[in-house]
Design a protein around this motif. Structure first.
Motif, PDB file in Angstrom:
ATOM      1  N   THR A 295       0.795  -1.219   0.000  1.00  0.00           N
ATOM      2  CA  THR A 295       0.000   0.000   0.000  1.00  0.00           C
ATOM      3  C   THR A 295       0.826   1.266   0.000  1.00  0.00           C
ATOM      4  O   THR A 295       0.459   2.254  -0.624  1.00  0.00           O
ATOM      5  N   ARG A 296       1.962   1.254   0.681  1.00  0.00           N
ATOM      6  CA  ARG A 296       2.756   2.473   0.788  1.00  0.00           C
ATOM      7  C   ARG A 296       3.430   2.803  -0.524  1.00  0.00           C
ATOM      8  O   ARG A 296       3.932   1.933  -1.221  1.00  0.00           O
ATOM      9  N   SER A 297       3.435   4.073  -0.856  1.00  0.00           N
ATOM     10  CA  SER A 297       4.079   4.477  -2.108  1.00  0.00           C
ATOM     11  C   SER A 297       5.590   4.398  -1.941  1.00  0.00           C
ATOM     12  O   SER A 297       6.131   4.420  -0.842  1.00  0.00           O
ATOM     13  N   THR A 298       6.249   4.267  -3.064  1.00  0.00           N
ATOM     14  CA  THR A 298       7.696   4.119  -3.016  1.00  0.00           C
ATOM     15  C   THR A 298       8.354   5.204  -3.839  1.00  0.00           C
ATOM     16  O   THR A 298       8.589   5.037  -5.034  1.00  0.00           O
ATOM     17  N   ALA A 299       8.603   6.329  -3.208  1.00  0.00           N
ATOM     18  CA  ALA A 299       9.322   7.394  -3.903  1.00  0.00           C
ATOM     19  C   ALA A 299      10.817   7.179  -3.712  1.00  0.00           C
ATOM     20  O   ALA A 299      11.238   6.529  -2.755  1.00  0.00           O
ATOM     21  N   LEU A 300      11.590   7.702  -4.664  1.00  0.00           N
ATOM     22  CA  LEU A 300      13.039   7.587  -4.524  1.00  0.00           C
ATOM     23  C   LEU A 300      13.489   8.398  -3.307  1.00  0.00           C
ATOM     24  O   LEU A 300      13.023   9.502  -3.053  1.00  0.00           O
ATOM     25  N   GLU A 301      14.404   7.810  -2.574  1.00  0.00           N
ATOM     26  CA  GLU A 301      14.859   8.426  -1.337  1.00  0.00           C
ATOM     27  C   GLU A 301      16.378   8.392  -1.350  1.00  0.00           C
ATOM     28  O   GLU A 301      16.974   7.366  -1.697  1.00  0.00           O
ATOM     29  N   GLU A 302      17.000   9.475  -0.967  1.00  0.00           N
ATOM     30  CA  GLU A 302      18.457   9.503  -0.975  1.00  0.00           C
ATOM     31  C   GLU A 302      18.972   8.915   0.339  1.00  0.00           C
ATOM     32  O   GLU A 302      18.851   9.522   1.405  1.00  0.00           O
ATOM     33  N   ILE A 303      19.547   7.727   0.246  1.00  0.00           N
ATOM     34  CA  ILE A 303      19.968   7.095   1.498  1.00  0.00           C
ATOM     35  C   ILE A 303      21.457   7.294   1.769  1.00  0.00           C
ATOM     36  O   ILE A 303      21.930   7.042   2.861  1.00  0.00           O
ATOM     37  N   PRO A 305      24.826   9.972  -0.039  1.00  0.00           N
ATOM     38  CA  PRO A 305      25.013  11.029  -1.035  1.00  0.00           C
ATOM     39  C   PRO A 305      25.040  10.460  -2.453  1.00  0.00           C
ATOM     40  O   PRO A 305      25.867   9.599  -2.761  1.00  0.00           O
ATOM     41  N   GLY A 306      24.139  10.892  -3.281  1.00  0.00           N
ATOM     42  CA  GLY A 306      24.090  10.450  -4.670  1.00  0.00           C
ATOM     43  C   GLY A 306      23.516   9.062  -4.864  1.00  0.00           C
ATOM     44  O   GLY A 306      23.431   8.569  -5.978  1.00  0.00           O
ATOM     45  N   HIS A 307      23.116   8.423  -3.809  1.00  0.00           N
ATOM     46  CA  HIS A 307      22.588   7.061  -3.904  1.00  0.00           C
ATOM     47  C   HIS A 307      21.103   7.074  -3.525  1.00  0.00           C
ATOM     48  O   HIS A 307      20.760   7.336  -2.381  1.00  0.00           O
ATOM     49  N   TRP A 308      20.263   6.812  -4.527  1.00  0.00           N
ATOM     50  CA  TRP A 308      18.824   6.884  -4.316  1.00  0.00           C
ATOM     51  C   TRP A 308      18.214   5.507  -4.445  1.00  0.00           C
ATOM     52  O   TRP A 308      18.612   4.717  -5.296  1.00  0.00           O
ATOM     53  N   THR A 309      17.224   5.227  -3.614  1.00  0.00           N
ATOM     54  CA  THR A 309      16.538   3.959  -3.767  1.00  0.00           C
ATOM     55  C   THR A 309      15.042   4.123  -3.502  1.00  0.00           C
ATOM     56  O   THR A 309      14.636   5.011  -2.770  1.00  0.00           O
ATOM     57  N   ALA A 310      14.274   3.278  -4.129  1.00  0.00           N
ATOM     58  CA  ALA A 310      12.822   3.385  -4.009  1.00  0.00           C
ATOM     59  C   ALA A 310      12.264   2.307  -3.102  1.00  0.00           C
ATOM     60  O   ALA A 310      11.079   2.035  -3.107  1.00  0.00           O
ATOM     61  N   CYS A 311      13.133   1.666  -2.311  1.00  0.00           N
ATOM     62  CA  CYS A 311      12.638   0.605  -1.427  1.00  0.00           C
ATOM     63  C   CYS A 311      12.575   1.124   0.000  1.00  0.00           C
ATOM     64  O   CYS A 311      13.562   1.575   0.558  1.00  0.00           O
ATOM     65  N   ARG A 312      11.396   0.990   0.585  1.00  0.00           N
ATOM     66  CA  ARG A 312      11.260   1.502   1.934  1.00  0.00           C
ATOM     67  C   ARG A 312      11.942   0.577   2.952  1.00  0.00           C
ATOM     68  O   ARG A 312      12.194   0.933   4.074  1.00  0.00           O
ATOM     69  N   ARG A 313      12.233  -0.623   2.519  1.00  0.00           N
ATOM     70  CA  ARG A 313      12.881  -1.559   3.454  1.00  0.00           C
ATOM     71  C   ARG A 313      14.381  -1.700   3.187  1.00  0.00           C
ATOM     72  O   ARG A 313      15.034  -2.570   3.759  1.00  0.00           O
ATOM     73  N   ALA A 314      14.902  -0.862   2.273  1.00  0.00           N
ATOM     74  CA  ALA A 314      16.277  -1.046   1.812  1.00  0.00           C
ATOM     75  C   ALA A 314      17.289  -1.171   2.955  1.00  0.00           C
ATOM     76  O   ALA A 314      18.079  -2.110   2.998  1.00  0.00           O
ATOM     77  N   ARG A 315      17.220  -0.225   3.888  1.00  0.00           N
ATOM     78  CA  ARG A 315      18.195  -0.229   4.975  1.00  0.00           C
ATOM     79  C   ARG A 315      18.134  -1.531   5.767  1.00  0.00           C
ATOM     80  O   ARG A 315      19.128  -2.206   5.973  1.00  0.00           O
ATOM     81  N   LEU A 316      16.931  -1.845   6.166  1.00  0.00           N
ATOM     82  CA  LEU A 316      16.696  -3.020   6.990  1.00  0.00           C
ATOM     83  C   LEU A 316      17.192  -4.276   6.281  1.00  0.00           C
ATOM     84  O   LEU A 316      17.920  -5.090   6.844  1.00  0.00           O
TER      85      LEU A 316
END
Lengths: 323, 278
Positions: A295-303, A305-316
């Motif tokens: 359900t949650r939208s997945t916008a690109l997020e800068e995790i 510098p210069g590294h963007w990802t659209a996964c909300r669980r990426a870090r985990l």
């Protein structure tokens, strides 16, 4: 900061599909390429990467968004207004064999665009054709031949020579090596790398495997179902991918890099399906998906510098993989 | 490339034979009259006389030399066939290029017109036209030229549609090449060989149509001879059964022409098949 040579903003392209539905080939894609940079677009077949190339080249009409070359929005120009800008950005197609008119000699094939754009004339023109052929590693004597007398790799060299004839700043390479033998692929990739340095070219390199793209590109964006999933500079993206899809893509290609072996592998389930209306497009196939991803939208997020990802669980996910 | 197309053509024994026959018939029609002591409309012998040493193929019912008339008639038939083919091919290629390249509303309109012309019974068209205008050589060339273009248009349009999707046309567009270059330097040369093949069958058909129309009296008008109106003598049963010299040579000429042109066309199709090009 200098203005990027090419910037694509909120580009969207849909095609009509069965039962009045729409197929979203390119979904709100934004990226920019600096002058002299090699930017890669990676993703499996049908993810929309080649559509982006055709949209940039004006072979198809975008639904919405902007494609700016040096600040000028190409999409707002009519074809006749666009034509004088055409030499500045050229394209190399995947299938070199069909990119060359079988009935014309190589000299004419390479010469015609230069004649049309009044770049050179007379003897200088012939000298330029010879120089271009040498530049791509072919013998100038080959100018008298017809395209069918060349091998696949040589044909792709011819296409590159033709694209370079107009002194472009940006070269859009749509899977330029995917149709070639593996041994030839490396030669063409080396040629492209050398040419980029030599001529200070800017590349948009489209490929479906990370290997070739990483070899040529400074920065990479990974696409899935018309959206960018992750982007960053190629080393970071390759050594520490954050998005499950990038991980899977990296794991899918065999690697000689010993550091990557033994790492937990990620495999996707199933095939590409209809895009989920909400949430993450990878939801059905992602091994790390949880309820909320649907359900949650997945916008690109800068995790980083210069590294963007659209996964909300990426870090985990990354922590889990490393553990 | 061209030499290999030639060798592929030469492999067709039948086509080579037919090419020889076709050339002989053409020479007969073009050069023959110079050796003939008679004019085609000159009365020089008895009525409906059988062949003898003065008139090798006999004479027709008003005493004209049939061999001389056959030469001139073949000439006229070839002229009608060739002109009609050239006209319909030109119309067809131009409309096909426009229809295929520009597409959209223009394409739909052109295709409807094409379907209309294709589905129209042209014999009727010819009869009406002949009734309105003076029937004769020029009228017939124009009529035949006008009825045979739809096939060429469809062929060219289809070719243009598939060529437009090839990368070399795409790369012309991305190189900013103008429309005239794409149409005339890239698309047209790649369409010519199928058009040439198709044109041979139009040629053969036009000769047949000329014969049919002239036989009905709607085509080439006497005293000008044509293969068709020379056959009209066979309308009468007594001539058909008793005086074969008056119609058989003209009939044979038509058969030889049509059959040889069709075989040549078949061999051309094989020789110029784009699949053999690479």
């Amino acid at each position: 900061m200098p203005e990027p040579l090419l910037s694509v903003r909120h580009l969207t392209k849909t095609y009509p599909a069965r039962r009045g539905q729409k197929l979203i080939a390119v979904n709100d894609v934004s990226f920019s390429i600096d002058r002299g940079e090699a930017f890669g677009l990676v993703g499996e077949s049908g993810c929309g990467k080649s559509t982006i190339a055709r949209l940039i080249m004006g072979l198809e009409k975008a639904d919405s968004g902007e494609i700016c070359l040096d600040g000028e929005n190409l999409l707002s120009l009519r074809e006749t207004q666009r034509r004088p800008h055409r030499p500045r950005y050229q394209m190399v197609f995947q299938d070199a064999a069909s990119s060359l008119n079988p009935r014309r000699r190589v000299r004419d094939l390479i010469r015609d665009p230069m004649v049309e754009h009044h770049i050179l004339s007379g003897d200088a023109l012939n000298a330029r054709v010879d120089a271009l052929l040498s530049m791509v590693g072919l013998h100038p004597d080959m100018a008298q031949r017809y395209p069918h007398e060349f091998s696949g790799g040589q044909k792709q060299r011819l296409c590159i020579a033709r694209a370079l004839s107009l002194n472009p700043e940006l070269l859009v390479l749509d899977e330029p090596v995917s149709a070639l033998d593996v041994s030839i692929q490396a030669q063409i990739l080396n040629l492209l790398r050398d040419l980029q340095k030599q001529l200070h070219l800017t590349y948009l390199f489209i490929g479906h495997g990370l290997g070739a793209v990483r070899y040529v590109c400074d920065r990479i964006a990974v696409m899935y179902m018309g959206r960018i999933m992750e982007s960053g500079d190629s080393e970071t993206l390759f050594s520490s991918p954050m998005h499950p899809y990038t991980l899977a893509l990296a794991d899918a290609s065999p690697s000689a890099d010993i550091r990557l072996r033994g790492r937990a592998r990620i495999a996707l389930r199933g095939e590409m399906e209809d895009v989920p209306q909400t949430g993450c497009p990878l939801y059905h196939r992602c091994p790390a998906a949880e309820e909320a991803c649907q359900t949650r939208s997945t916008a690109l997020e800068e995790i980083a510098p210069g590294h963007w990802t659209a996964c909300r669980r990426a870090r985990l996910l990354r922590e889990e993989t490393n553990a | 490339m061209h030499s290999s197309a030639l060798t592929r053509f030469l492999r067709h024994r039948m086509a080579v034979l037919c090419l020889g026959i076709f050339i002989l018939v053409v020479l007969f029609a073009l050069l023959g009259p110079f050796f003939s002591p008679y004019a085609p409309t000159q009365k020089s012998g008895g009525f409906s006389a059988p062949p003898d040493s003065a008139h090798l193929l006999g004479t027709d019912k008003i005493g004209r030399d049939l061999l001389t008339r056959l030469m001139h008639g073949t000439r006229i038939s070839l002229l009608v066939g060739l002109s009609a083919t050239v006209i319909s091919t030109l119309i067809g290629v131009v409309l096909g290029l426009i229809s295929g390249y520009f597409g959209g509303v223009l394409d739909r309109i052109l295709m409807s017109v094409t379907d209309m012309v294709m589905s129209f019974p042209y014999i009727l068209l010819v009869l009406v036209t002949a009734a309105i205008f003076e029937p004769g050589l020029v009228t017939m060339i124009l009529i035949l030229g006008f009825v045979n273009w739809p096939g060429v248009t469809r062929l060219v349009r289809g070719n243009v549609l598939s060529l437009r999707e090839t990368n070399f046309i795409r790369s012309d567009i991305t190189s900013g090449m103008p429309r005239r270059y794409i149409l005339f330097r890239e698309i047209l040369p790649n369409t010519l060989s199928p058009v040439l093949v198709y044109a041979t069958s139009v040629f053969a058909l036009s000769i047949l149509d000329e014969a049919a129309l002239s036989y009905l009296g709607m085509g080439v008008q006497p005293p000008t001879p044509s293969l068709g109106n020379m056959l009209s003598g066979a309308e009468s049963l007594s001539i058909l059964t008793g005086k074969p010299w008056m119609w058989l040579p003209a009939g044979l000429c038509i058969i030889l022409l049509v059959v040889s042109i069709n075989f040549i066309g078949d061999a051309l199709r094989d020789a110029m098949d784009p699949r053999n090009l690479a």
